[in-house]
Design an enzyme around this catalytic site. Structure first.
Site, PDB file in Angstrom:
ATOM      1  N   CYS A  40       0.841  -1.195   0.000  1.00  0.00           N
ATOM      2  CA  CYS A  40       0.000   0.000   0.000  1.00  0.00           C
ATOM      3  C   CYS A  40       0.883   1.255   0.000  1.00  0.00           C
ATOM      4  O   CYS A  40       1.979   1.256   0.560  1.00  0.00           O
ATOM      5  CB  CYS A  40      -0.916   0.006   1.230  1.00  0.00           C
ATOM      6  SG  CYS A  40      -2.054   1.424   1.265  1.00  0.00           S
ATOM      7  N   ASP A  42       0.443   3.794   1.674  1.00  0.00           N
ATOM      8  CA  ASP A  42       0.409   4.385   3.014  1.00  0.00           C
ATOM      9  C   ASP A  42       1.822   4.681   3.534  1.00  0.00           C
ATOM     10  O   ASP A  42       2.683   3.801   3.528  1.00  0.00           O
ATOM     11  CB  ASP A  42      -0.314   3.404   3.968  1.00  0.00           C
ATOM     12  CG  ASP A  42      -0.687   4.063   5.289  1.00  0.00           C
ATOM     13  OD1 ASP A  42       0.219   4.583   5.973  1.00  0.00           O
ATOM     14  OD2 ASP A  42      -1.873   4.049   5.642  1.00  0.00           O
ATOM     15  N   ARG A  44       2.966   4.884   6.320  1.00  0.00           N
ATOM     16  CA  ARG A  44       3.383   4.151   7.523  1.00  0.00           C
ATOM     17  C   ARG A  44       3.840   2.733   7.229  1.00  0.00           C
ATOM     18  O   ARG A  44       4.201   1.996   8.144  1.00  0.00           O
ATOM     19  CB  ARG A  44       2.223   4.132   8.528  1.00  0.00           C
ATOM     20  CG  ARG A  44       1.828   5.521   9.009  1.00  0.00           C
ATOM     21  CD  ARG A  44       0.464   5.517   9.661  1.00  0.00           C
ATOM     22  NE  ARG A  44      -0.612   5.198   8.713  1.00  0.00           N
ATOM     23  CZ  ARG A  44      -1.912   5.118   9.035  1.00  0.00           C
ATOM     24  NH1 ARG A  44      -2.271   5.346  10.281  1.00  0.00           N
ATOM     25  NH2 ARG A  44      -2.808   4.836   8.117  1.00  0.00           N
ATOM     26  N   HIS A  96      -2.276  -3.993   4.989  1.00  0.00           N
ATOM     27  CA  HIS A  96      -2.099  -3.592   6.388  1.00  0.00           C
ATOM     28  C   HIS A  96      -3.445  -3.320   7.034  1.00  0.00           C
ATOM     29  O   HIS A  96      -4.404  -2.926   6.362  1.00  0.00           O
ATOM     30  CB  HIS A  96      -1.176  -2.370   6.500  1.00  0.00           C
ATOM     31  CG  HIS A  96      -1.734  -1.117   5.913  1.00  0.00           C
ATOM     32  ND1 HIS A  96      -2.280  -0.119   6.680  1.00  0.00           N
ATOM     33  CD2 HIS A  96      -1.857  -0.691   4.630  1.00  0.00           C
ATOM     34  CE1 HIS A  96      -2.688   0.863   5.904  1.00  0.00           C
ATOM     35  NE2 HIS A  96      -2.454   0.546   4.643  1.00  0.00           N
ATOM     36  N   CYS A  99      -6.227   0.162   6.917  1.00  0.00           N
ATOM     37  CA  CYS A  99      -5.954   0.729   5.586  1.00  0.00           C
ATOM     38  C   CYS A  99      -7.053   1.708   5.171  1.00  0.00           C
ATOM     39  O   CYS A  99      -8.238   1.355   5.140  1.00  0.00           O
ATOM     40  CB  CYS A  99      -5.850  -0.398   4.559  1.00  0.00           C
ATOM     41  SG  CYS A  99      -5.456   0.204   2.886  1.00  0.00           S
TER      42      CYS A  99
HETATM   43 CO    CO Z   1      -3.451   1.270   3.024  1.00  0.00          CO
END
Ligand code: CO
Length: 210
Positions: A40, A42, A44, A96, A99
């Protein structure tokens, strides 16, 4: 902000150089990663950091909600290069918990283009509506959906002509599904790995049917 980033880069490259003077010349000459990571976007969940890998050790493709669209030229180009040119041994589809993409797919709100992008997750949510309904709350439902999206991604990667061709020529490459916990920083194996043996079994079943 940008000056801070550039200053951090100078400090990092100097530290690396001090630790291993030929580090950059070695990496510049060749990349030979064992892993291809589909994750992803993302911020993080950076592949290298959460998997504890150095530059040069993982080839990476990331998109919103780590979706494997079988017509995504960006993902397919990276996958083909990873398999055919870099000869990676392990392909990891990593989702994750928590999400935002999965959350958006479960909301009855317009998100513009993202609604087109996230359509495969909506389809999964409809297909597994009964299973998801057994989860105790909405957060647990979304986390389960994130897991299902990874398992689906693994299956889709394996169905690409890129993997089918690689296995047909005997390449030892495996595809795994992992999920990362934002709350504890741990990667979990979803036990949905597929490798050449699985492909060979499918081939012999096909031949038996014919
Ligand atoms: Co995500």
């Amino acid at each position: 902000m940008l000056n801070d980033l550039l200053a951090r880069n100078v400090a990092w490259s100097k530290q690396r150089y001090d630790e291993e003077p030929d580090y950059f010349t070695r990496l510049a000459a060749l990349q030979a990663p064992e892993f291809f990571w589909i994750g992803c976007s993302d911020s993080r969940v950076p592949a290298n950091v959460v998997a504890g890998l150095d530059p040069g050790e993982v080839f990476v493709h990331r998109n919103v909600a780590n979706i494997v669209h079988s017509s995504d030229m960006n993902l397919l180009s990276a996958l083909e290069f990873a398999v055919d040119a870099l000869h990676v041994r392990e392909i990891i589809v990593c989702g994750h918990y928590g999400c935002g993409g999965v959350k958006a797919a479960t909301e009855d709100l317009p998100h513009g283009l993202a609604d087109h992008w996230l359509e495969p997750i909506r389809r999964l949510a409809r297909s597994y509506a009964v299973d998801l309904g057994r989860e105790p709350d909405l957060e647990a439902q979304r986390d389960r959906l994130a897991e299902l999206n990874v398992v689906e991604g693994v299956r889709r990667v394996c169905e690409t002509p890129i993997l089918q061709r690689a296995w047909r020529r005997g390449a030892d490459v495996r595809v795994h599904g992992l999920i990362y916990g934002l709350k504890d920083g741990r990667l979990r194996d979803l036990d949905c790995s597929i490798g050449p043996g699985h492909f060979q079994a499918a081939q012999s079943t096909q031949e038996a049917v014919q």
